[in-house]
Design a protein around this motif. Structure first.
Motif, PDB file in Angstrom:
ATOM      1  N   GLY A  79       0.797  -1.219   0.000  1.00  0.00           N
ATOM      2  CA  GLY A  79       0.000   0.000   0.000  1.00  0.00           C
ATOM      3  C   GLY A  79       0.831   1.271   0.000  1.00  0.00           C
ATOM      4  N   THR A  80       0.173   2.379   0.333  1.00  0.00           N
ATOM      5  CA  THR A  80       0.776   3.706   0.289  1.00  0.00           C
ATOM      6  C   THR A  80       1.591   3.993   1.542  1.00  0.00           C
ATOM      7  OG1 THR A  80      -1.069   4.498  -1.056  1.00  0.00           O
ATOM      8  CG2 THR A  80       0.281   6.170   0.025  1.00  0.00           C
ATOM      9  N   GLU A  81       2.726   4.663   1.351  1.00  0.00           N
ATOM     10  CA  GLU A  81       3.626   4.972   2.463  1.00  0.00           C
ATOM     11  C   GLU A  81       3.335   6.347   3.067  1.00  0.00           C
ATOM     12  OE1 GLU A  81       7.663   2.579   1.101  1.00  0.00           O
ATOM     13  OE2 GLU A  81       7.467   4.712   0.677  1.00  0.00           O
ATOM     14  N   SER A  82       3.467   6.414   4.384  1.00  0.00           N
ATOM     15  CA  SER A  82       3.425   7.684   5.112  1.00  0.00           C
ATOM     16  C   SER A  82       4.561   7.656   6.140  1.00  0.00           C
ATOM     17  CB  SER A  82       2.082   7.882   5.825  1.00  0.00           C
ATOM     18  OG  SER A  82       1.026   7.950   4.888  1.00  0.00           O
ATOM     19  N   TRP A  83       5.202   8.806   6.316  1.00  0.00           N
ATOM     20  CA  TRP A  83       6.353   8.895   7.211  1.00  0.00           C
ATOM     21  C   TRP A  83       6.084   9.862   8.357  1.00  0.00           C
ATOM     22  CZ3 TRP A  83      11.061   6.230   6.875  1.00  0.00           C
ATOM     23  CH2 TRP A  83      11.234   5.444   5.734  1.00  0.00           C
ATOM     24  N   PHE A  84       6.618   9.502   9.539  1.00  0.00           N
ATOM     25  CA  PHE A  84       6.503  10.348  10.724  1.00  0.00           C
ATOM     26  C   PHE A  84       7.838  10.314  11.471  1.00  0.00           C
ATOM     27  CE2 PHE A  84       2.361   8.809   9.586  1.00  0.00           C
ATOM     28  CZ  PHE A  84       1.552   9.929   9.683  1.00  0.00           C
ATOM     29  N   THR A 110       0.987  -1.718   7.971  1.00  0.00           N
ATOM     30  CA  THR A 110       2.308  -2.252   8.302  1.00  0.00           C
ATOM     31  C   THR A 110       3.144  -1.125   8.882  1.00  0.00           C
ATOM     32  OG1 THR A 110       2.176  -3.838   6.474  1.00  0.00           O
ATOM     33  CG2 THR A 110       4.349  -3.443   7.447  1.00  0.00           C
ATOM     34  N   LEU A 111       3.688  -1.329  10.095  1.00  0.00           N
ATOM     35  CA  LEU A 111       4.450  -0.295  10.778  1.00  0.00           C
ATOM     36  C   LEU A 111       5.910  -0.712  10.888  1.00  0.00           C
ATOM     37  CD1 LEU A 111       1.410   0.115  11.683  1.00  0.00           C
ATOM     38  CD2 LEU A 111       2.330   1.148  13.756  1.00  0.00           C
ATOM     39  N   ASP A 112       6.806   0.202  10.519  1.00  0.00           N
ATOM     40  CA  ASP A 112       8.246  -0.049  10.625  1.00  0.00           C
ATOM     41  C   ASP A 112       8.923   1.192  11.196  1.00  0.00           C
ATOM     42  OD1 ASP A 112       8.351  -2.679   9.224  1.00  0.00           O
ATOM     43  OD2 ASP A 112       7.649  -1.477   7.532  1.00  0.00           O
ATOM     44  N   LEU A 126      15.718   6.365   1.936  1.00  0.00           N
ATOM     45  CA  LEU A 126      15.931   7.799   1.774  1.00  0.00           C
ATOM     46  C   LEU A 126      15.111   8.345   0.606  1.00  0.00           C
ATOM     47  CD1 LEU A 126      17.529  10.119   3.013  1.00  0.00           C
ATOM     48  CD2 LEU A 126      19.367   9.629   1.387  1.00  0.00           C
ATOM     49  N   SER A 127      15.049   7.579  -0.468  1.00  0.00           N
ATOM     50  CA  SER A 127      14.272   7.993  -1.631  1.00  0.00           C
ATOM     51  C   SER A 127      12.783   8.024  -1.316  1.00  0.00           C
ATOM     52  CB  SER A 127      14.550   7.044  -2.797  1.00  0.00           C
ATOM     53  OG  SER A 127      13.732   7.349  -3.906  1.00  0.00           O
ATOM     54  N   SER A 128      12.312   7.005  -0.572  1.00  0.00           N
ATOM     55  CA  SER A 128      10.900   6.962  -0.194  1.00  0.00           C
ATOM     56  C   SER A 128      10.540   8.130   0.714  1.00  0.00           C
ATOM     57  CB  SER A 128      10.601   5.644   0.518  1.00  0.00           C
ATOM     58  OG  SER A 128       9.294   5.631   1.035  1.00  0.00           O
ATOM     59  N   LEU A 129      11.416   8.424   1.675  1.00  0.00           N
ATOM     60  CA  LEU A 129      11.186   9.541   2.585  1.00  0.00           C
ATOM     61  C   LEU A 129      11.160  10.865   1.841  1.00  0.00           C
ATOM     62  CD1 LEU A 129      10.927  10.754   5.413  1.00  0.00           C
ATOM     63  CD2 LEU A 129      13.406  10.582   5.643  1.00  0.00           C
ATOM     64  N   ALA A 130      12.107  11.068   0.934  1.00  0.00           N
ATOM     65  CA  ALA A 130      12.166  12.309   0.170  1.00  0.00           C
ATOM     66  C   ALA A 130      10.935  12.471  -0.723  1.00  0.00           C
ATOM     67  CB  ALA A 130      13.440  12.333  -0.676  1.00  0.00           C
ATOM     68  N   LYS A 131      10.488  11.370  -1.307  1.00  0.00           N
ATOM     69  CA  LYS A 131       9.307  11.424  -2.172  1.00  0.00           C
ATOM     70  C   LYS A 131       8.069  11.783  -1.372  1.00  0.00           C
ATOM     71  CE  LYS A 131       6.681   8.652  -5.486  1.00  0.00           C
ATOM     72  NZ  LYS A 131       6.573   7.323  -6.154  1.00  0.00           N
ATOM     73  N   LEU A 171       9.328   6.727  11.528  1.00  0.00           N
ATOM     74  CA  LEU A 171       8.233   5.760  11.511  1.00  0.00           C
ATOM     75  C   LEU A 171       7.609   5.740  10.120  1.00  0.00           C
ATOM     76  CD1 LEU A 171       6.082   3.868  12.842  1.00  0.00           C
ATOM     77  CD2 LEU A 171       4.816   5.962  13.416  1.00  0.00           C
ATOM     78  N   ARG A 172       7.584   4.563   9.519  1.00  0.00           N
ATOM     79  CA  ARG A 172       6.943   4.405   8.218  1.00  0.00           C
ATOM     80  C   ARG A 172       5.680   3.561   8.385  1.00  0.00           C
ATOM     81  NH1 ARG A 172       9.648   1.029   3.352  1.00  0.00           N
ATOM     82  NH2 ARG A 172       9.096  -0.635   4.806  1.00  0.00           N
ATOM     83  N   ILE A 173       4.577   4.079   7.866  1.00  0.00           N
ATOM     84  CA  ILE A 173       3.301   3.372   7.926  1.00  0.00           C
ATOM     85  C   ILE A 173       2.835   3.080   6.509  1.00  0.00           C
ATOM     86  CG2 ILE A 173       0.896   3.483   8.668  1.00  0.00           C
ATOM     87  CD1 ILE A 173       1.720   5.323  10.915  1.00  0.00           C
TER      88      ILE A 173
END
Length: 265
Positions: A79-84, A110-112, A126-131, A171-173
Motif C-alpha cells: 500500500g501507500t507509504e506515510s512517514w513520521f 504495516t508499521l516499521d 531515503l528515496s521513499s522519505l524524500a518522495k 516511523l513508516r506506515i
C-alpha cells in the motif's frame, strides 16, 4: 427471601457498570521497539531540511491524521507509504506505536521504525522519505504544512545544535485497502483512512503507560469484588451449616422419639 443491604447495593453497582459499558468498533495495529542510542542529528544537512514530517514524542504522543491508502500493486505490495518522526526518546526504553482506525474502513497497516543512520545509509528508504516529503510539501495546504509554516520547530531537524545528540526514529506506515465492494467509485479511488497514531512508552519496560488508568480502575473493582465474594461465601457457609444442623437436629429428635416409643412398649 431476605437479601442483605450490602449485597443488594453491590449487585446494583455491578449491573449499572455493565449497562454503561460500550462496545468498541475499531481496529488496532502496533509495533514495539526499543529506543536506539543517542546519535548526532545533522541539523545542517540539506537532505533533512524542511521535511515537514509530523512528530510524536512522549509528551506529544498522539496524532489524528488522514492516512492515504491504496490497493496493493506490484510496485506497492503493502500500500501507500506515510512517514513520521519520533523524537525525544529515552535510549534503551521500550515503546509501542499504535494505529487505531474505524472498523468501517478495512485497511491492512504495516508499521516499521528506522534509525537515523539506517535511513541515511539506505538509498531506498531515503528515496521513499524524500518522495513523501515532496508530495506533502507540494500538495494543497494541509495540517502538516500549515503547522510547519507557522512553527519553525515543527520542521525537521530539531532546533538543537548539530553537535548535540538525540534518540530519534523514523516511523513508516504502509496502508493497503483491504476490502471489496460493488461500488465502483470506492474500488477506483480509496478514501483516506481516519486514524489515531499513538506513541506509548513502557513503564519499567514492562507495560504501556496507557494501561495505568485501567489498572487504577481495575484494582479498586477487584478489591470490592473480593470482599463481596468473601461476604457471599461466608453467608452461604452459615446458611449451609445452619441447614445441616437443623437436619441433624430433626434426625436426632426422630431417633429419640423412636427410643421413647419402644421404651413405653
Amino acid at each position: 427471601m431476605y437479601i442483605p443491604r450490602q449485597l443488594a447495593l453491590a449487585a446494583h453497582l455491578l449491573t449499572t457498570s455493565l449497562l454503561y459499558a460500550q462496545p468498541a468498533a475499531a481496529n488496532v495495529e502496533k509495533t514495539i521497539f526499543v529506543a536506539p542510542p543517542r546519535e548526532p542529528v545533522p541539523a545542517e544537512s540539506p537532505d533533512f531540511d524542511d521535511l515537514g514530517l509530523e512528530r510524536l514524542s512522549p509528551e506529544e504522543f498522539k496524532l489524528r491524521v488522514n492516512l492515504n491508502a491504496s490497493f496493493p500493486t506490484q510496485q506497492l505490495p503493502h500500500g501507500t507509504e506515510s512517514w513520521f518522526f519520533l523524537e525525544d526518546l529515552n535510549p534503551g526504553q521500550r515503546y509501542e506505536v499504535r494505529v487505531c482506525w474505524l472498523a468501517t474502513q478495512p485497511t491492512a497497516f504495516t508499521l516499521d521504525t528506522y534509525s537515523l543512520s539506517e535511513t541515511l545509509s539506505n538509498q531506498e528508504l531515503l528515496s521513499s522519505l524524500a518522495k513523501f516529503s515532496e508530495t506533502l510539501l507540494t500538495s494543497a495546504p494541509s495540517k502538516s504544512l500549515l503547522k510547519a509554516s507557522n512553527d519553525k520547530d515543527y520542521l525537521y531537524p530539531p532546533k538543537t545544535p548539530a553537535s548535540e545528540t538525540e534518540s530519534v526514529l523514523f516511523l513508516r506506515i504502509l496502508a493497503a485497502a483491504d476490502y471489496y465492494t460493488s461500488n465502483s467509485t470506492l474500488m477506483e479511488s480509496v478514501q483516506p483512512v481516519k486514524a489515531d497514531i499513538i506513541l506509548d512508552p513502557f513503564l519499567l519496560n514492562v507495560f504501556p503507560r496507557s494501561l495505568v488508568p485501567t489498572v487504577i480502575y481495575v484494582l479498586p473493582v477487584a478489591v470490592v469484588v473480593y470482599f463481596i465474594a468473601t461476604y457471599i461465601a461466608k453467608t452461604l457457609s452459615v446458611a449451609v451449616t445452619a441447614a445441616i444442623d437443623c437436619q441433624d437436629g430433626d434426625g436426632g429428635s426422630k431417633v429419640k422419639n423412636q427410643k421413647e416409643v419402644k421404651k413405653d412398649r
